[in-house]
Design a protein around this motif. Structure first.
Motif, PDB file in Angstrom:
ATOM      1  N   ILE A 141      54.009 -16.760  16.994  1.00 54.66           N
ATOM      2  CA  ILE A 141      54.249 -17.997  17.268  1.00 54.66           C
ATOM      3  C   ILE A 141      54.515 -18.289  18.792  1.00 54.66           C
ATOM      4  CG2 ILE A 141      56.015 -19.920  16.662  1.00 54.66           C
ATOM      5  CD1 ILE A 141      55.923 -18.721  13.778  1.00 54.66           C
ATOM      6  N   PRO A 190      52.100 -20.562   9.360  1.00 55.47           N
ATOM      7  CA  PRO A 190      52.826 -19.644  10.115  1.00 55.47           C
ATOM      8  C   PRO A 190      54.188 -19.293   9.289  1.00 55.47           C
ATOM      9  CG  PRO A 190      53.127 -21.840  10.465  1.00 55.47           C
ATOM     10  CD  PRO A 190      52.017 -21.747   9.514  1.00 55.47           C
ATOM     11  N   ALA A 227      55.480 -12.404  12.996  1.00 58.10           N
ATOM     12  CA  ALA A 227      54.899 -13.820  12.928  1.00 58.10           C
ATOM     13  C   ALA A 227      55.625 -14.585  14.026  1.00 58.10           C
ATOM     14  CB  ALA A 227      55.391 -14.371  11.497  1.00 58.10           C
ATOM     15  N   LEU A 275      47.434 -13.615  11.922  1.00 56.47           N
ATOM     16  CA  LEU A 275      48.238 -13.715  13.261  1.00 56.47           C
ATOM     17  C   LEU A 275      47.513 -13.188  14.806  1.00 56.47           C
ATOM     18  CD1 LEU A 275      51.744 -11.874  11.771  1.00 56.47           C
ATOM     19  CD2 LEU A 275      51.003 -14.475  12.144  1.00 56.47           C
ATOM     20  N   LEU A 303      48.634 -23.985  13.561  1.00 61.07           N
ATOM     21  CA  LEU A 303      49.658 -22.963  13.283  1.00 61.07           C
ATOM     22  C   LEU A 303      48.989 -22.720  11.666  1.00 61.07           C
ATOM     23  CD1 LEU A 303      53.107 -24.508  13.953  1.00 61.07           C
ATOM     24  CD2 LEU A 303      51.911 -22.843  14.980  1.00 61.07           C
ATOM     25  N   VAL A 335      48.046 -19.852  16.018  1.00 58.66           N
ATOM     26  CA  VAL A 335      48.686 -18.765  15.360  1.00 58.66           C
ATOM     27  C   VAL A 335      47.684 -18.512  14.132  1.00 58.66           C
ATOM     28  CG1 VAL A 335      50.538 -17.954  13.905  1.00 58.66           C
ATOM     29  CG2 VAL A 335      51.163 -19.222  15.908  1.00 58.66           C
TER      30      VAL A 335
END
Ligand SMILES: Nc1ncnc2c1ncn2[C@@H]1O[C@H](COP(=O)(O)OP(=O)(O)OP(=O)(O)O)[C@@H](O)[C@H]1O
Ligand SMILES: [Mg+2]
Lengths: 359, 532
Positions: free
Chosen positions: B175, B201, B171, B111, B198, B107
């Motif tokens: 994810i 995130p 978001a 994004l 991540l 992620v």
């Protein structure tokens, strides 16, 4: 990295992220506010590559036995510079909506419409030439207004709308001309466009040059130019910064309509006549020059000076081949081929840069 | 044990953590370096991620966290260094998309979604691009996507365009895409030791979604995969990570076990010095005359909301997700059109149902949107271009824009707001996330607005810079600006605001002022209001 919204023309000829391009460029220039090294060869090549290519083409035809007599003459250069002002003007007009993020495919037809209006009103209806020109310019503005209305009010993609209005204008041309070429346009206009010369070059050339200067000034040195750029690159950012995005886009389309009409008037002046199909053949050269021009001088941006260089690069090559005795198909080969190859070359230069800087 | 020497029982990583053979690292990074022009983003960085570990990657804005992650994604080519995945050396630079074959997924901080495509297309982009399928059954894909979202408890329409999603939804989509991608690709690589990265995130996520994300992350770690987690929120880091590695100016300054460290020690590692607490600015007593009045605002989820903001006051707006408070800054700026309502700024009355951003700006209102990628600034243009946009008129002298003046002022602003590097020629996109946020803040604070509207102003901003931004906003308030700040980050609201309004389901549900403005009180009131 931000993605451009759908349908936004990317100046590098690809429909992908615009960000990647400038990113690599900007990083080359300065780090922590000062220049840390001389610009790299690849940057220079990217920036002035087209100028160098132009010089090579000129040199090539000057040295080539077949054209060494006819090509490097003052008369020939005057022809090259003078005769192509129509494309220069048309391309410069096109830059405005392209910068604001809209395609305008109607410019070629608008040019024809304007030329034809001048011819019909002046020759068949015996209107004074000035009046005929004013009507032609008004028609150009109208096309731009209609484009803007459909694109902005109904939120239709600019490609579709301008293709439609362009075709419609093409129909109007056939209607008012009865599908005939109309010649005998006022000698006054012809004099002021192509007959009268300054330093041996037809006045027309200077009109193109003047327009280029004006556009460079507006793009680089006025708040309007900044707004235009932001509207093209990030509509939301522009809107939230207080820019009236719709007004800017409408203004850009009306401008390109009017400038195309100016090109049409110049066309009528250059040939002393108007024919119902000429404009369509100018559409591709105009787009080719706009995109080719965006690979030079200020790479990654549609820019007027780059566009001037691009037009004359293309025309020089074509003229050279025609002097060699090649047929008119050379023109298509050259415009089409040069566009694709030049854009590809500049992409390669960029990719190398991107690897260097990690962009 | 001698560092670096192999011993029968195990060997030591760069951070001294003993690595037993059965827990050989999934990811080994050694001596990784990367420069951009003259900026050294990474210098000789080493890192180990063990199976079943949640590894925090910390550091100030611009310390190189995202660069490290982007090298692993094959987006940047490193200058030097080596990488091993499950003990197998990987040739650098990684080819684009190669990470999938290695059982990794990401992620990214921005994004990495394509706004013009649909949710479904974004969800499946890696998969669809990769394999030589003959055709795609979109109907089947849609069904499968719906099921996937259901499993994660998400309500997303696969056909919606990503551009239309809210920041939170985007978001969550990113994810889910990464978690699914990692599970699929590690299954294909016949290993349970996948790797999930991540990069901030939680910046867009409200509290309850963060909790759900953490549950998911723990579940992934239990299945023996490794997770690398980037965040500026140290409470989150303390809650979720097993170990952390701290970067400063592109160098690794240390790795520690989370259980053996403290909040303060982490701050010290990150910043490299002791951070003095935020100085308590005197909370100004309320004036007689309110500077800003909002009357009967309706729009989005909001129903007839009225409130006042006083000169020198910072007003916080908060609540649980879906409470509608986060729409207020956009409605008061005309970025989104309200259905009804009236706004009075400094005695000037504006109708909210016909307000446009240009009118709002003319009335002395500034908006700092949460989505800096889409709404804040244009990445492909330079910081000078972006910073000077709202004040171009000041630079148009003698019929031309004065570029030297624009660059000088941009540089001055960047220094004042501690943007690093303060290079006005740099494209906005080349700045690290937190520094981008400072630029957007600078862009609007320079206009000295009467009313400043903020939405998540310190999202993605490091501890030091967070204090700095808090101070800058408070200074603007002290100079007479009325500030409205919508945020789901209660700590931030408590640090910044004089008074807090709490919302539930589009309505005002409570107010805290003075000494009541603490993180705990705000959270408690939000929960209470949510149940009530
Ligand atoms: N494409 C790029 N071109 C030039 N410089 C870059 C580029 N990407 C990153 N940098 C620089 O490299 C440094 C590290 O940036 P990076 O994005 O890795 O920081 P970060 O630790 O992720 O910060 P943040 O917490 O703000 O996201 C910064 O100084 C940044 O300006
Ligand atoms: Mg980052």
């Amino acid at each position: 990295m931000t993605m451009e919204s759908e349908g936004t023309p990317a100046a590098d000829g690809t429909a992908t992220e615009v960000g990647a391009v400038d990113e690599a460029e900007g990083l080359e220039k300065t780090v922590r506010g000062r220049r840390i090294r001389a610009p790299r060869i690849s940057t220079l090549l990217g920036q002035y590559g087209l100028l160098i290519a132009w010089a090579i083409v000129v040199l090539f035809f000057t040295l080539l036995p077949g054209t060494s007599q006819t090509f490097p003459t003052a008369g020939n250069f005057a022809t090259i510079l003078g005769s192509q002002a129509v494309i220069v003007i048309l391309t410069l007009g096109l830059l405005v909506p392209l910068t604001a993020g809209d395609y305008d495919l109607s410019v070629g037809f608008t040019l024809t419409l304007a030329a034809m209006l001048v011819a019909v009103l002046n020759v068949q209806h015996h209107w004074p030439i000035v009046l005929a020109i004013l009507v032609a310019l008004g028609a150009g503005a109208m096309v731009g207004l209609v484009n803007g209305a459909f694109i902005l009010f109904f939120r239709i993609d600019s490609i579709i709308v301008t293709l439609g209005t362009g075709t419609f204008a093409g129909g109007l041309v056939l209607l008012i001309s009865g599908s005939n070429t109309i010649s005998g346009v006022s000698a006054n206009l012809v004099d002021w466009v192509i007959v009268n010369r300054l330093f041996g070059i037809p006045l027309e050339f200077y009109y193109g040059l003047l327009l280029c200067l004006v556009m460079w000034y507006v793009f680089e040195l006025t708040p309007l130019g900044r707004r235009l750029l932001f509207v093209g690159r990030g509509r939301n950012v522009a809107r939230l910064s207080g820019i009236n995005v719709n007004r800017v886009r409408l203004g850009a389309l009306v401008t390109s309509g009017m400038v195309s009409a100016v090109a049409g008037v110049a066309y009528a002046g250059t040939t002393g006549a108007a024919d119902p199909t000429s404009g369509t053949q100018l559409l591709l050269p105009a787009f080719a020059a706009a995109f080719l021009g965006a690979t030079t001088i200020a790479p990654g941006r549609f820019n007027p000076v780059g566009c001037l260089v691009a037009v004359y690069f293309l025309v020089t090559g074509i003229t050279g081949f025609q002097l060699l005795g090649a047929q008119s198909y050379v023109q298509s080969l050259f415009y089409g081929g040069a566009l694709v190859i030049a854009v590809a070359l500049s992409q390669i230069a960029r990719r190398r840069q991107a690897l260097d800087t990690g962009g | 044990m001698t560092p670096g020497k192999e011993t029968p029982g195990g060997r030591s990583g760069p951070d001294g953590a003993t690595i037993s053979p059965e827990r050989a690292p999934i990811l080994t990074v050694r001596g990784l370096s990367k420069s951009f022009g003259g900026t050294r983003a990474l210098v000789d960085v080493s890192l180990d991620v063990l199976p079943g570990e949640v590894h925090g990657l910390l550091g100030e804005n611009g310390s190189g966290k995202s660069t490290l992650i982007k090298i692993l994604a094959g987006y940047h080519a490193p200058d030097a260094g080596e990488i091993r995945i499950r003990s197998t050396p990987v040739k650098l630079p990684l080819a684009p998309g190669q990470f999938r074959r290695l059982g990794m997924d990401f992620v990214h901080q921005d994004l990495g979604l394509i706004p013009s495509l649909t949710v479904l297309e974004n969800l499946r982009v890696g998969d669809l691009a990769g394999r030589g399928r003959l055709y795609i059954s979109w109907k089947r894909e849609r069904l499968m996507a719906r099921r996937t979202f259901q499993r994660y408890g998400l309500d997303l329409d696969p056909r919606a365009r990503v551009a239309e999603l809210s920041a939170v939804e985007r978001a969550l989509l990113a994810i889910v895409r990464a978690v699914e991608g990692m599970r699929r690709s590690s299954a294909q690589a016949h290993t349970e030791q996948g790797l999930l990265f991540l990069d901030e995130p939680t910046a867009f996520l409200p509290r309850d979604q963060v909790d759900r994300l953490f549950a998911l992350v723990r579940q992934i770690a239990r299945s023996n995969a490794g997770v690398v987690f980037v965040s500026h929120d140290l409470d989150e880091v303390m809650a979720i990570t097993d170990r952390v590695t701290v970067l400063r100016n592109g160098r690794r300054v240390g790795s520690v076990r989370t259980a053996q460290t403290s909040h303060g020690e982490l701050v010290h590692l990150i910043v490299g010095r002791e951070l003095q607490g935020v100085e308590e600015l005197p909370r100004e007593p309320r004036r007689e005359r309110p500077l800003v009045c909002v009357r009967e605002l309706c729009g989005g989820q909001l129903q007839r909301t009225s409130f006042e903001v006083h000169e020198h006051e910072v007003l916080g707006l908060t609540g649980l997700v879906g409470a509608g408070y986060e729409e207020i800054p956009y409605l008061l700026f005309g970025a989104r059109t309200a259905t009804a309502g009236e706004l009075e700024v400094d005695g000037r009355s504006l109708r909210l149902d016909s307000l446009t951003p240009s009118r709002a700006i003319a009335a002395g209102i500034g908006l700092i949107p949460a989505d800096r990628q889409r709404d804040g600034s244009v990445g492909s243009l330079s910081t000078t271009d972006n910073l000077t946009l709202p004040v171009l008129r000041n630079y148009f002298r003698r019929l031309a824009l004065s570029w030297s003046l624009m660059r000088r002022d941009a540089h001055r602003l960047m220094s004042a707001f501690d943007v690093r590097p303060p290079d006005p020629a740099l494209p906005y996109a080349a700045l690290s996330g937190g520094n981008q946020q400072k630029v957007v803040l600078a862009k609007w604070l320079q206009t000295r607005p009467r009313l400043l509207l903020l939405h998540e102003p310190t999202q993605g901003v490091d501890v030091g810079a967070r204090q700095r931004i808090t101070r800058l906003v408070r200074e603007a308030a002290a100079a007479g600006t009325a500030v409205v700040c919508a945020s789901a980050d209660h700590e931030q609201v408590a640090a910044l605001c004089d008074r807090v309004l709490i919302f539930t389901r589009g309505r005002l549900a409570g107010e805290l002022a003075g000494d009541e403005v603490t993180k705990e009180r705000i959270t408690a009131r939000c929960l209470m209001a949510g149940q009530g």
